[in-house]
Design a protein around this motif. Structure first.
Motif, mmCIF file in Angstrom:
data_model
loop_
_atom_site.group_PDB
_atom_site.id
_atom_site.type_symbol
_atom_site.label_atom_id
_atom_site.label_comp_id
_atom_site.label_asym_id
_atom_site.label_seq_id
_atom_site.Cartn_x
_atom_site.Cartn_y
_atom_site.Cartn_z
ATOM 1 N N ALA A 1 0.691 -1.223 0.124
ATOM 2 C CA ALA A 1 0.058 -0.026 0.126
ATOM 3 C C ALA A 1 0.849 1.204 0.049
ATOM 4 C CB ALA A 1 -1.003 0.016 1.232
ATOM 5 N N VAL A 2 1.964 1.232 0.778
ATOM 6 C CA VAL A 2 2.820 2.236 0.866
ATOM 7 C C VAL A 2 3.553 2.585 -0.519
ATOM 8 C CG1 VAL A 2 4.924 3.248 1.737
ATOM 9 C CG2 VAL A 2 3.152 2.250 3.281
ATOM 10 N N TYR A 3 4.019 1.415 -1.261
ATOM 11 C CA TYR A 3 4.427 1.588 -2.273
ATOM 12 C C TYR A 3 3.575 2.199 -3.351
ATOM 13 C CZ TYR A 3 6.406 0.080 -7.104
ATOM 14 O OH TYR A 3 6.826 0.002 -8.166
ATOM 15 N N GLY A 4 2.336 1.687 -3.499
ATOM 16 C CA GLY A 4 1.357 2.022 -4.308
ATOM 17 C C GLY A 4 1.085 3.682 -4.116
ATOM 18 N N LYS B 1 3.159 5.979 -2.853
ATOM 19 C CA LYS B 1 4.205 6.931 -2.935
ATOM 20 C C LYS B 1 4.842 6.614 -4.455
ATOM 21 C CE LYS B 1 6.396 7.085 1.511
ATOM 22 N NZ LYS B 1 7.470 6.501 2.230
ATOM 23 N N ILE B 2 4.748 5.576 -5.090
ATOM 24 C CA ILE B 2 5.427 5.420 -6.416
ATOM 25 C C ILE B 2 4.296 5.429 -7.611
ATOM 26 C CG2 ILE B 2 6.965 4.004 -7.790
ATOM 27 C CD1 ILE B 2 8.191 5.518 -5.358
ATOM 28 N N ARG B 3 3.410 4.420 -7.508
ATOM 29 C CA ARG B 3 2.558 3.939 -8.633
ATOM 30 C C ARG B 3 1.433 4.849 -8.896
ATOM 31 N NH1 ARG B 3 2.689 -1.584 -10.132
ATOM 32 N NH2 ARG B 3 1.354 -0.873 -11.779
ATOM 33 N N LEU C 1 -0.844 9.287 -12.404
ATOM 34 C CA LEU C 1 -1.207 10.503 -12.790
ATOM 35 C C LEU C 1 -0.267 11.435 -13.528
ATOM 36 C CD1 LEU C 1 -3.378 12.708 -11.428
ATOM 37 C CD2 LEU C 1 -1.480 13.434 -9.856
ATOM 38 N N VAL C 2 0.865 11.421 -13.310
ATOM 39 C CA VAL C 2 1.846 12.033 -14.387
ATOM 40 C C VAL C 2 1.489 11.478 -15.854
ATOM 41 C CG1 VAL C 2 4.225 12.417 -15.230
ATOM 42 C CG2 VAL C 2 3.518 12.583 -12.927
#
Length: 72
Positions: free
Chosen positions: A37-40, A42-44, A49-50
């Motif tokens: 969840a944290v990886y999703g 912070k990163i994904r 979005l970009v």
């Protein structure tokens, strides 16, 4: 400032529970879900979005992320 006795007792009980070998596998699964969840978050999610803003008009048919393939 010292912690209240109820909080200290709760922390002792939780730490004792976490140290038991019996719950190691379940806690490892929970840790894996938390890390995912944290990886999703912070990163994904920011990457998605970009990419949405970069390719929102659909002009590019390329699926790679090389600079030479960007639509401008």
């Amino acid at each position: 400032m010292a912690a209240p006795p109820q909080l200290r007792a709760l922390l002792v009980a939780v730490n004792a529970l976490l140290r038991k070998r019996r719950y190691h596998a379940a806690l490892a699964v929970l840790k894996g879900f938390r890390n995912g969840a944290v990886y999703g978050a912070k990163i994904r999610a920011p990457h998605a979005l970009v990419m949405t803003f970069l390719f929102r008009n659909g002009r590019s048919t390329c699926t790679c992320c090389h600079v030479s393939c960007l639509p401008w």
